[in-house]
Design a protein around this motif. Structure first.
Motif, PDB file in Angstrom:
ATOM      1  N   MET A   1       0.848  -1.173   0.000  1.00 18.46           N
ATOM      2  CA  MET A   1       0.000   0.000   0.000  1.00 18.46           C
ATOM      3  C   MET A   1       0.892   1.233   0.000  1.00 18.46           C
ATOM      4  SD  MET A   1      -2.855   1.310   2.751  1.00 18.46           S
ATOM      5  CE  MET A   1      -3.885  -0.107   2.538  1.00 18.46           C
ATOM      6  N   ALA A   2       0.555   2.183  -0.825  1.00 17.73           N
ATOM      7  CA  ALA A   2       1.286   3.442  -0.898  1.00 17.73           C
ATOM      8  C   ALA A   2       0.448   4.543  -0.279  1.00 17.73           C
ATOM      9  CB  ALA A   2       1.590   3.771  -2.354  1.00 17.73           C
ATOM     10  N   HIS A   3       1.138   5.489   0.353  1.00 17.65           N
ATOM     11  CA  HIS A   3       0.441   6.625   0.943  1.00 17.65           C
ATOM     12  C   HIS A   3       1.089   7.895   0.426  1.00 17.65           C
ATOM     13  CE1 HIS A   3      -1.961   8.883   3.786  1.00 17.65           C
ATOM     14  NE2 HIS A   3      -0.878   9.585   4.033  1.00 17.65           N
ATOM     15  N   MET A   4       0.270   8.846  -0.025  1.00 19.44           N
ATOM     16  CA  MET A   4       0.746  10.119  -0.543  1.00 19.44           C
ATOM     17  C   MET A   4      -0.076  11.223   0.094  1.00 19.44           C
ATOM     18  SD  MET A   4       0.697   8.876  -4.504  1.00 19.44           S
ATOM     19  CE  MET A   4      -0.868   8.041  -4.339  1.00 19.44           C
ATOM     20  N   SER A   5       0.496  12.416   0.208  1.00 21.65           N
ATOM     21  CA  SER A   5      -0.266  13.550   0.729  1.00 21.65           C
ATOM     22  C   SER A   5       0.312  14.849   0.185  1.00 21.65           C
ATOM     23  CB  SER A   5      -0.257  13.561   2.258  1.00 21.65           C
ATOM     24  OG  SER A   5       1.059  13.698   2.739  1.00 21.65           O
ATOM     25  N   GLY A   6      -0.468  15.912   0.281  1.00 24.83           N
ATOM     26  CA  GLY A   6       0.001  17.195  -0.214  1.00 24.83           C
ATOM     27  C   GLY A   6      -1.006  18.299   0.018  1.00 24.83           C
ATOM     28  N   PHE A   7      -0.727  19.443  -0.595  1.00 24.71           N
ATOM     29  CA  PHE A   7      -1.563  20.637  -0.487  1.00 24.71           C
ATOM     30  C   PHE A   7      -1.861  21.144  -1.875  1.00 24.71           C
ATOM     31  CE2 PHE A   7       1.033  20.421   3.300  1.00 24.71           C
ATOM     32  CZ  PHE A   7       0.115  20.618   4.308  1.00 24.71           C
ATOM     33  N   GLY A   8      -3.082  21.586  -2.110  1.00 29.14           N
ATOM     34  CA  GLY A   8      -3.435  22.215  -3.377  1.00 29.14           C
ATOM     35  C   GLY A   8      -3.993  21.246  -4.393  1.00 29.14           C
ATOM     36  N   GLY A   9      -4.631  21.812  -5.414  1.00 27.26           N
ATOM     37  CA  GLY A   9      -5.220  21.019  -6.476  1.00 27.26           C
ATOM     38  C   GLY A   9      -6.645  21.450  -6.730  1.00 27.26           C
ATOM     39  N   SER A  10      -7.403  20.609  -7.426  1.00 28.59           N
ATOM     40  CA  SER A  10      -8.794  20.938  -7.727  1.00 28.59           C
ATOM     41  C   SER A  10      -9.622  19.673  -7.863  1.00 28.59           C
ATOM     42  CB  SER A  10      -8.896  21.756  -9.015  1.00 28.59           C
ATOM     43  OG  SER A  10      -8.454  20.982 -10.110  1.00 28.59           O
ATOM     44  N   VAL A  11     -10.919  19.812  -7.576  1.00 25.43           N
ATOM     45  CA  VAL A  11     -11.894  18.740  -7.754  1.00 25.43           C
ATOM     46  C   VAL A  11     -12.997  19.309  -8.632  1.00 25.43           C
ATOM     47  CG1 VAL A  11     -13.559  17.230  -6.629  1.00 25.43           C
ATOM     48  CG2 VAL A  11     -11.432  17.787  -5.469  1.00 25.43           C
ATOM     49  N   THR A  12     -13.327  18.610  -9.728  1.00 22.54           N
ATOM     50  CA  THR A  12     -14.409  19.033 -10.611  1.00 22.54           C
ATOM     51  C   THR A  12     -15.520  18.001 -10.545  1.00 22.54           C
ATOM     52  OG1 THR A  12     -12.816  20.085 -12.085  1.00 22.54           O
ATOM     53  CG2 THR A  12     -15.031  19.705 -12.956  1.00 22.54           C
ATOM     54  N   VAL A  13     -16.707  18.443 -10.140  1.00 18.64           N
ATOM     55  CA  VAL A  13     -17.867  17.568 -10.024  1.00 18.64           C
ATOM     56  C   VAL A  13     -18.918  18.071 -11.000  1.00 18.64           C
ATOM     57  CG1 VAL A  13     -19.668  16.701  -8.488  1.00 18.64           C
ATOM     58  CG2 VAL A  13     -17.390  17.154  -7.586  1.00 18.64           C
ATOM     59  N   THR A  14     -19.470  17.180 -11.797  1.00 19.65           N
ATOM     60  CA  THR A  14     -20.545  17.546 -12.715  1.00 19.65           C
ATOM     61  C   THR A  14     -21.865  17.091 -12.108  1.00 19.65           C
ATOM     62  OG1 THR A  14     -19.068  17.296 -14.581  1.00 19.65           O
ATOM     63  CG2 THR A  14     -21.407  17.334 -15.061  1.00 19.65           C
ATOM     64  N   ALA A  15     -22.730  18.050 -11.819  1.00 18.51           N
ATOM     65  CA  ALA A  15     -24.031  17.764 -11.211  1.00 18.51           C
ATOM     66  C   ALA A  15     -25.120  18.229 -12.168  1.00 18.51           C
ATOM     67  CB  ALA A  15     -24.150  18.469  -9.867  1.00 18.51           C
ATOM     68  N   GLY A  16     -25.609  17.305 -12.983  1.00 16.43           N
ATOM     69  CA  GLY A  16     -26.623  17.676 -13.964  1.00 16.43           C
ATOM     70  C   GLY A  16     -26.035  18.640 -14.974  1.00 16.43           C
ATOM     71  N   PRO A  17     -26.713  19.777 -15.216  1.00 18.16           N
ATOM     72  CA  PRO A  17     -26.202  20.723 -16.210  1.00 18.16           C
ATOM     73  C   PRO A  17     -25.076  21.610 -15.683  1.00 18.16           C
ATOM     74  CG  PRO A  17     -28.260  21.507 -15.316  1.00 18.16           C
ATOM     75  CD  PRO A  17     -28.015  20.138 -14.713  1.00 18.16           C
ATOM     76  N   SER A  18     -24.863  21.642 -14.358  1.00 14.10           N
ATOM     77  CA  SER A  18     -23.853  22.543 -13.803  1.00 14.10           C
ATOM     78  C   SER A  18     -22.579  21.793 -13.423  1.00 14.10           C
ATOM     79  CB  SER A  18     -24.408  23.273 -12.575  1.00 14.10           C
ATOM     80  OG  SER A  18     -24.731  22.343 -11.576  1.00 14.10           O
ATOM     81  N   THR A  19     -21.492  22.540 -13.364  1.00 14.68           N
ATOM     82  CA  THR A  19     -20.191  21.986 -12.995  1.00 14.68           C
ATOM     83  C   THR A  19     -19.666  22.760 -11.801  1.00 14.68           C
ATOM     84  OG1 THR A  19     -19.728  21.355 -15.259  1.00 14.68           O
ATOM     85  CG2 THR A  19     -17.848  21.532 -13.799  1.00 14.68           C
ATOM     86  N   LEU A  20     -19.170  22.050 -10.804  1.00 10.81           N
ATOM     87  CA  LEU A  20     -18.612  22.658  -9.605  1.00 10.81           C
ATOM     88  C   LEU A  20     -17.121  22.373  -9.580  1.00 10.81           C
ATOM     89  CD1 LEU A  20     -18.672  23.802  -6.659  1.00 10.81           C
ATOM     90  CD2 LEU A  20     -19.253  21.505  -5.930  1.00 10.81           C
ATOM     91  N   VAL A  21     -16.312  23.420  -9.484  1.00  7.28           N
ATOM     92  CA  VAL A  21     -14.866  23.263  -9.345  1.00  7.28           C
ATOM     93  C   VAL A  21     -14.497  23.804  -7.976  1.00  7.28           C
ATOM     94  CG1 VAL A  21     -12.599  23.865 -10.247  1.00  7.28           C
ATOM     95  CG2 VAL A  21     -14.518  23.536 -11.823  1.00  7.28           C
ATOM     96  N   ASP A  81     -13.065  15.348 -12.834  1.00  3.97           N
ATOM     97  CA  ASP A  81     -11.629  15.565 -12.910  1.00  3.97           C
ATOM     98  C   ASP A  81     -11.097  15.804 -11.505  1.00  3.97           C
ATOM     99  OD1 ASP A  81      -9.168  15.978 -14.405  1.00  3.97           O
ATOM    100  OD2 ASP A  81      -9.357  18.087 -13.865  1.00  3.97           O
ATOM    101  N   LEU A  82     -10.015  15.123 -11.145  1.00  2.90           N
ATOM    102  CA  LEU A  82      -9.391  15.278  -9.837  1.00  2.90           C
ATOM    103  C   LEU A  82      -7.918  15.528 -10.049  1.00  2.90           C
ATOM    104  CD1 LEU A  82      -9.478  15.037  -6.708  1.00  2.90           C
ATOM    105  CD2 LEU A  82      -9.049  12.597  -7.003  1.00  2.90           C
ATOM    106  N   TYR A  92      -1.072  14.658  -9.293  1.00  2.17           N
ATOM    107  CA  TYR A  92      -1.687  13.384  -9.642  1.00  2.17           C
ATOM    108  C   TYR A  92      -3.040  13.693 -10.260  1.00  2.17           C
ATOM    109  CZ  TYR A  92       1.792  10.990  -6.828  1.00  2.17           C
ATOM    110  OH  TYR A  92       2.964  10.516  -6.330  1.00  2.17           O
ATOM    111  N   GLU A  93      -3.429  12.919 -11.272  1.00  2.00           N
ATOM    112  CA  GLU A  93      -4.686  13.181 -11.953  1.00  2.00           C
ATOM    113  C   GLU A  93      -5.485  11.898 -12.104  1.00  2.00           C
ATOM    114  OE1 GLU A  93      -6.110  15.760 -15.705  1.00  2.00           O
ATOM    115  OE2 GLU A  93      -4.520  14.330 -16.138  1.00  2.00           O
ATOM    116  N   ALA A  94      -6.790  12.017 -11.881  1.00  2.00           N
ATOM    117  CA  ALA A  94      -7.743  10.936 -12.151  1.00  2.00           C
ATOM    118  C   ALA A  94      -8.905  11.570 -12.887  1.00  2.00           C
ATOM    119  CB  ALA A  94      -8.217  10.290 -10.865  1.00  2.00           C
TER     120      ALA A  94
END
Length: 134
Positions: A1-21, A81-82, A92-94
């Protein structure tokens, strides 16, 4: 098992017609791997292959002004998008959804009167988190 950590980045969630970043403040990831073994008939050797299996991230992020997290963020939602930064030029991107993507598997929201709204999300994904250089 690997463990990583950090500060900063973005999370993009698509909820119906709108997008939350949302802007990520802190994050940590635990990644599991699977070992696969292959044997050759009549031989005494074996090959071992390691593959990325699944991962779980704890992400604390700021919710933008004008967003109602209780109606636009839900457990079970796919993450479009993560991006989790681990230094100034790399993250790191997913991406995507479904079998190779990631989704919100748990969440708590903090809505104080005198500070920005924050959400602490548990995000579960399958496959590898890919390092990207800007």
């Amino acid at each position: 098992m690997a463990h990583m950590s950090g500060f900063g980045g973005s999370v993009t969630v698509t909820a119906g017609p709108s997008t939350l970043v949302a802007a990520v403040q802190r994050w940590s990831v635990s990644q599991k791997t699977r070992n696969h073994e292959a044997y050759n008939m009549g031989q005494e050797w074996k090959e071992t292959f390691v593959t990325a299996s699944e991962w779980e991230a704890t992400v604390e992020c700021l919710i933008p002004v004008g967003i109602t997290p209780a109606t636009q963020l839900e457990v079970g939602q796919n993450i479009a998008d993560l991006r989790l930064k681990f230094n100034a030029t790399e993250y790191y991107e997913a991406t995507g959804s479904g079998a190779t993507g990631c989704f919100i598997s748990g969440m708590s929201i903090d809505n104080p009167l005198d500070a920005p709204i924050t959400a602490k999300m548990t995000i579960t994904g399958k496959g590898a988190l890919l390092p990207v250089t800007v």
